[in-house]
Design a protein around this motif. Structure first.
Motif, PDB file in Angstrom:
ATOM      1  N   PRO A   5      -1.481  -4.058   6.225  1.00 24.55           N
ATOM      2  CA  PRO A   5      -0.375  -3.105   6.015  1.00 24.55           C
ATOM      3  C   PRO A   5      -0.780  -1.848   5.250  1.00 24.55           C
ATOM      4  O   PRO A   5      -0.294  -0.758   5.547  1.00 24.55           O
ATOM      5  N   GLY A   6      -1.674  -1.989   4.277  1.00 19.98           N
ATOM      6  CA  GLY A   6      -2.102  -0.831   3.498  1.00 19.98           C
ATOM      7  C   GLY A   6      -2.825   0.197   4.361  1.00 19.98           C
ATOM      8  O   GLY A   6      -2.613   1.398   4.224  1.00 19.98           O
ATOM      9  N   ILE A  11      -2.719   5.370   7.474  1.00 23.93           N
ATOM     10  CA  ILE A  11      -2.772   6.118   8.735  1.00 23.93           C
ATOM     11  C   ILE A  11      -1.518   6.970   8.894  1.00 23.93           C
ATOM     12  O   ILE A  11      -1.581   8.135   9.287  1.00 23.93           O
ATOM     13  N   ARG A  12      -0.346   6.397   8.550  1.00 25.98           N
ATOM     14  CA  ARG A  12       0.901   7.159   8.652  1.00 25.98           C
ATOM     15  C   ARG A  12       0.892   8.337   7.669  1.00 25.98           C
ATOM     16  O   ARG A  12       1.305   9.451   8.016  1.00 25.98           O
ATOM     17  N   LYS A  13       0.433   8.097   6.453  1.00 25.48           N
ATOM     18  CA  LYS A  13       0.380   9.162   5.449  1.00 25.48           C
ATOM     19  C   LYS A  13      -0.556  10.286   5.882  1.00 25.48           C
ATOM     20  O   LYS A  13      -0.234  11.471   5.731  1.00 25.48           O
ATOM     21  N   ILE A  14      -1.708   9.917   6.404  1.00 21.68           N
ATOM     22  CA  ILE A  14      -2.688  10.919   6.845  1.00 21.68           C
ATOM     23  C   ILE A  14      -2.109  11.755   7.979  1.00 21.68           C
ATOM     24  O   ILE A  14      -2.292  12.974   8.022  1.00 21.68           O
ATOM     25  N   THR A  18      -1.593  15.708   7.750  1.00 18.43           N
ATOM     26  CA  THR A  18      -2.283  16.552   8.728  1.00 18.43           C
ATOM     27  C   THR A  18      -1.320  17.561   9.333  1.00 18.43           C
ATOM     28  O   THR A  18      -1.673  18.737   9.498  1.00 18.43           O
ATOM     29  N   GLU A  19      -0.111  17.131   9.660  1.00 20.19           N
ATOM     30  CA  GLU A  19       0.888  18.044  10.223  1.00 20.19           C
ATOM     31  C   GLU A  19       1.245  19.152   9.236  1.00 20.19           C
ATOM     32  O   GLU A  19       1.339  20.318   9.595  1.00 20.19           O
ATOM     33  N   VAL A  20       1.436  18.775   7.983  1.00 19.20           N
ATOM     34  CA  VAL A  20       1.792  19.755   6.953  1.00 19.20           C
ATOM     35  C   VAL A  20       0.656  20.755   6.774  1.00 19.20           C
ATOM     36  O   VAL A  20       0.869  21.969   6.736  1.00 19.20           O
TER      37      VAL A  20
END
Length: 89
Positions: A5-6, A11-14, A18-20
């Protein structure tokens, strides 16, 4: 592939970060392009205001971690040299 899960959360945070950062980099490049267009037109007054905005945007990108501090300073320095060359000519 991420199994725990970590790693999945990372991966979701990255992906979000990346979008920002992509948006911030695009905004920075837009201001630089506006300055370069003013230089190409040869309009010193417009170029000066565009330079101030581009410089501000570059330093903002440095503050947000999109660019390294030295990279931002180098880019600002090169833009200032171009502006100075226009003013002399």
């Amino acid at each position: 592939m991420a199994n725990n899960p970590g790693a999945k959360k990372a991966i979701r945070k990255i992906a979000r970060r990346t979008e920002v950062n992509k948006a911030r980099r695009s905004r920075m490049r837009t201001f630089i392009r506006k300055f370069e267009e003013a230089l190409a037109a040869g309009d010193a007054a417009v170029a000066k205001t565009a330079f101030v905005e581009a410089q501000s945007e570059l330093m903002r990108a440095v503050g947000k971690g999109v660019l390294h501090k030295n990279t931002g300073s180098r880019k600002v320095s090169r833009l200032a040299a171009q502006l100075k060359k226009l003013a002399v000519a």
